[in-house]
Enzyme design. Structure first.
Site, PDB file in Angstrom:
ATOM      1  CB  CYS A 100     -19.438   4.528 -14.337  1.00  0.00           C
ATOM      2  SG  CYS A 100     -19.422   4.455 -12.546  1.00  0.00           S
ATOM      3  CB  CYS A 103     -17.567   9.593 -18.585  1.00  0.00           C
ATOM      4  SG  CYS A 103     -18.049  11.187 -17.929  1.00  0.00           S
ATOM      5  CB  CYS A 200       6.079  -9.227   1.706  1.00  0.00           C
ATOM      6  SG  CYS A 200       5.257  -7.741   2.298  1.00  0.00           S
ATOM      7  CB  CYS A 203       5.441 -15.777   3.734  1.00  0.00           C
ATOM      8  SG  CYS A 203       5.306 -16.030   5.514  1.00  0.00           S
ATOM      9  CG  HIS A 204       3.829 -14.120   0.109  1.00  0.00           C
ATOM     10  ND1 HIS A 204       2.890 -15.117  -0.057  1.00  0.00           N
ATOM     11  CD2 HIS A 204       3.374 -13.346   1.125  1.00  0.00           C
ATOM     12  CE1 HIS A 204       1.899 -14.935   0.806  1.00  0.00           C
ATOM     13  NE2 HIS A 204       2.167 -13.878   1.547  1.00  0.00           N
ATOM     14  CB  CYS A 245      -0.155 -10.230   4.974  1.00  0.00           C
ATOM     15  SG  CYS A 245      -0.282 -11.698   3.933  1.00  0.00           S
TER      16      CYS A 245
END
EC number: 2.8.5.2
Lengths: 284, 109
Positions: A100, A103, A200, A203-204, A245
């Protein structure tokens, strides 16, 4: 009779209190190694301002010890995996004999990468997550085997890339060519799944700050990923968390790396635009 | 030699003479207990860090015996009083005979 009524109303009050047990996120600031202050709470970006006033990191919803563990790189068990990825970063692999670093230079120069992913890739004509970008590099530039999407090497590498971006602000693009994917992600976010018929958002968005049994519901932000979870003592990727979840709604889940999860990741990441990159974070 | 073993230590750079400082150490090690079996039912041989020591200017500060029930990547935190400037030397002893060392200097000020 009066006594009985008193006892009854006490019961009712107790019942009511249990159902609205609110545990607000703490008022605390996250300073990494006593140097870098991270944004864990900020004004919601425009595209979610109809649903939220403020976006908050999951860090604010965790206990004192867990929060302290993340504030010091020595105490943060996730940093062990970052160190392992740093070795991989500098090691050549594949038919091109490149690492990695050959470059990209030092991993610390990559601090602008994590905050903008997932993002549109012109060549592939699709939205790339960081994992997809890493595998694209491995396959096409290094001539190396792809890593498993949510395997150990991959999650370690994303932890390294997140760790060098800590303090930078999440800023994923949701317009232009990425917009269709973002819309798809939004659709998924608000779609109820499973036998429990939960989205989702149930709850969130609707219920963050409440207790879901013994757990303190956060906004489900992903700025802290990958996350070192105390319950399984390893780094967990974003898609593994999505899978967990959705499984908890008692649904068949999408697979890590699937187009659905890529779209959901873009949407959920965009809900955290303005928060700091925090990974690898420490959570329950 | 166990793979991926890397010791890490955190010691303040300086302290007041006689001050009790906190030292944190962590070594990445799989700590294979010797109780587990592999997929074929064969016992996986024990491979743990069995002893840890810390010395300050040649004087022993702490000498720990580690047992198989201690989990992966053992973390040890302890306090030490620093009477003078000098060097902490940390040593981990592996079941396979490997010895891992790390040292940190501390100044008075």
């Amino acid at each position: 009779m009066t006594n009985l009524r008193g006892a009854l109303s006490a019961l009712i009050i107790a019942g009511t209190m249990a159902s609205v047990a609110v545990a607000d996120p703490v008022d605390d600031s996250l300073i990494i190694n006593g140097e870098t202050t991270l944004v864990t709470r900020t004004k919601a970006p425009a595209h979610v301002s109809d649903a939220l006033d403020e976006v908050m990191s999951g860090w604010l919803f965790r206990g004192t010890e867990t929060r302290a563990m993340q504030a010091d790189d020595f105490d943060n068990p996730g940093m062990i995996f970052v160190e392992q990825a740093e070795d991989v970063w500098n090691t050549a692999d594949g038919s091109e004999g490149k690492s990695c670093a050959d470059c990209h230079g030092a991993s610390s120069d990559m601090s602008e990468v994590r905050p903008t992913f997932p993002k549109w890739n012109d060549a592939a004509e699709e939205v790339f997550t960081l994992e997809m970008q890493v595998n694209d590099c491995r396959e096409n530039r290094m001539g190396a085997e792809k890593w498993k999407y949510n395997g150990g090497e991959m999650v370690n590498m994303t932890a390294l890339l997140a760790s060098v971006s800590r303090g930078n602000t999440v800023n994923v693009a949701i317009d232009g060519p990425a917009q269709a994917t973002w819309e798809q992600g939004k659709e998924l976010y608000y779609t109820r799944t499973g036998q429990l018929e939960l989205s989702c958002a149930n709850c969130h968005e609707d219920s963050y700050g409440l207790m879901i049994r013994a757990d303190h519901l956060s906004q489900g932000q992903i700025n802290g990923f990958p996350t070192y979870r105390l319950k399984n003592t390893k780094l967990n990727s974003i898609h593994d968390r999505f899978k967990g979840c959705i499984r908890d709604t008692r649904a068949e889940t999408y697979s890590p790396g699937s187009p659905e999860f890529v779209a959901l990741e873009l949407y959920v990441a965009s809900r955290g635009n303005g928060l700091s990159v925090e990974g690898p974070s420490v959570r329950n | 030699m166990a793979k991926g073993v890397k010791p890490r230590v955190k010691v303040p750079k300086k302290a007041a003479a006689g001050e009790a400082i906190t030292i944190k150490t962590l070594i990445s090690h799989k700590m294979e207990s010797g109780q587990r079996k592999d997929d074929d039912g064969n016992l996986i041989p024990r491979s743990i860090i069995n002893r840890f020591t810390c010395d300050f200017n040649g004087e022993n500060v702490i000498d720990v015996t580690l047992e198989p029930a201690i989990s992966t990547n053992p973390y040890l935190e302890f306090a030490a009083t620093v009477p003078e400037a000098g060097e902490f030397k940390f040593t981990w002893y592996d079941d396979d005979g490997s010895v891992y060392e790390e040292s940190k200097k501390i100044a008075i000020g």
